[in-house]
Scaffold this active site. Sequence first.
Site, PDB file in Angstrom:
ATOM      1  CB  THR A   1      -0.956   0.000   1.206  1.00 32.64           C
ATOM      2  OG1 THR A   1      -1.884  -1.086   1.072  1.00 32.64           O
ATOM      3  CG2 THR A   1      -1.722   1.308   1.305  1.00 32.64           C
TER       4      THR A   1
ATOM      5  CG  ASN B   1      -6.981  -7.811  -4.873  1.00 27.77           C
ATOM      6  OD1 ASN B   1      -7.214  -7.084  -5.840  1.00 27.77           O
ATOM      7  ND2 ASN B   1      -7.530  -7.602  -3.689  1.00 27.77           N
TER       8      ASN B   1
ATOM      9  CD  GLN C   1      -2.822 -11.040  -4.265  1.00 34.69           C
ATOM     10  OE1 GLN C   1      -2.551 -12.231  -4.255  1.00 34.69           O
ATOM     11  NE2 GLN C   1      -3.281 -10.418  -3.186  1.00 34.69           N
TER      12      GLN C   1
ATOM     13  CG  HIS D   1       1.774  -9.679   3.933  1.00 37.87           C
ATOM     14  ND1 HIS D   1       0.444 -10.019   3.950  1.00 37.87           N
ATOM     15  CD2 HIS D   1       1.843  -8.447   3.381  1.00 37.87           C
ATOM     16  CE1 HIS D   1      -0.272  -9.032   3.440  1.00 37.87           C
ATOM     17  NE2 HIS D   1       0.558  -8.062   3.088  1.00 37.87           N
TER      18      HIS D   1
ATOM     19  CB  CYS E   1      -7.588  -4.710   1.733  1.00 29.07           C
ATOM     20  SG  CYS E   1      -5.974  -5.474   1.494  1.00 29.07           S
TER      21      CYS E   1
END
Length: 382
Positions: free
Chosen positions: A74, A154, A182, A204, A330
């Site tokens: 982000t 995503n 992704q 992550h 999200c």
Amino acid sequence: MSENRIYLDNAATTPIHPEVVEAMIPIMKENYGNPSSTHAHGRKAKGIIEESRSKIAKLLNCAPAEITFTSGGTEADNLALRGSITKLGIQRIITSPIEHHAVIHTAEDIAHHQNIELNLLSVDSDGRVNIQELAELLAKDSKPTLVSLMHANNELGNMIDIEAVGNLCHQHNALFHCDTVQTMGHFTFDLSKGYVDFITGAAHKFNGPKGVGFLYINKKNKLQPEITGGSQEREMRGGTENVYGIVGLSTALEISYRDLEAKRSHIQAIKTHMINKLREVIPGVEFNGHPEENSLYTVLSVSLPPNDMGSMLLFNLDLAGISASGGSACSSGATGGSHVINACKPGSNRTTVRFSFGKQNTIEEINYTIENLAKWYAAQPA
């Protein structure tokens, strides 16, 4: 119960690889110096960061100086978009309504507050972005433009041809930013080809730690920093670096590249199996996007026939020990449903669930999940 749970939300985040944990622990224990300090402890930490930067650059075939570490995808997306406006004189942003909110909300905010033109490309009912429309927009107006399109969606898994889109942008002297959060760690990239100006990554998403990512900035471009107050990251991002997180990031990417083909083969087999079995056991099942064509192998968006209890599906899966998502994690807790599904299929009353796979998942887990989906569907009123 947690040991027996099935985790099918890998597009939201992935479990940390044991080798990544092993690489991070010594840094936390022994290399606690501030990388900006000039004494031995600081120099050691700084060296560790630069070694990690070089590892990532080698994997992506770019220069180490083109990698800027951030807190995640982000922040990296924000830096690319916001940093381009002032420093590179961008007057127009072209993106799509199905981008991650880190891009679409940022673009909307820029357009609103900085008087920047914003064009949203149309998408069809399968979530394919209209690339012909992009070509027409670029051809009819030569104002400085930044195009931002994600490599793989995503929620749907749909992929664009990143090289073809990048080359199209450059033919019209537009800059190209691609959110690769992704796909990083799941596909290879050769950034020396010059087809992209900015790409983003988040550790992550490929079995690394949360809270660390990076932005690739092609050396031809200079951005305006978004976080000021220090000269870290070649004055691109103020703040003391997350040293052990950066080590975890570079280690996770190395492991991902090392195991890429085996991982891809394993996960693709799981996805294909789930598609085939769902078609067998649930009448009327559909899939959002194009899961069997040019699709991200880790994501499957399942569309179930409408029923009055559709909102309870994820809750019932959770009770059965299965973790999945209704769309982007999200957006969890947000009202109005998935902005991606709403853009592709406005007014749809079907139930959507996103299953996303990792190398730890098994065929047995998929069979158990399908069994529970079929039971839930069969129990609903006609």
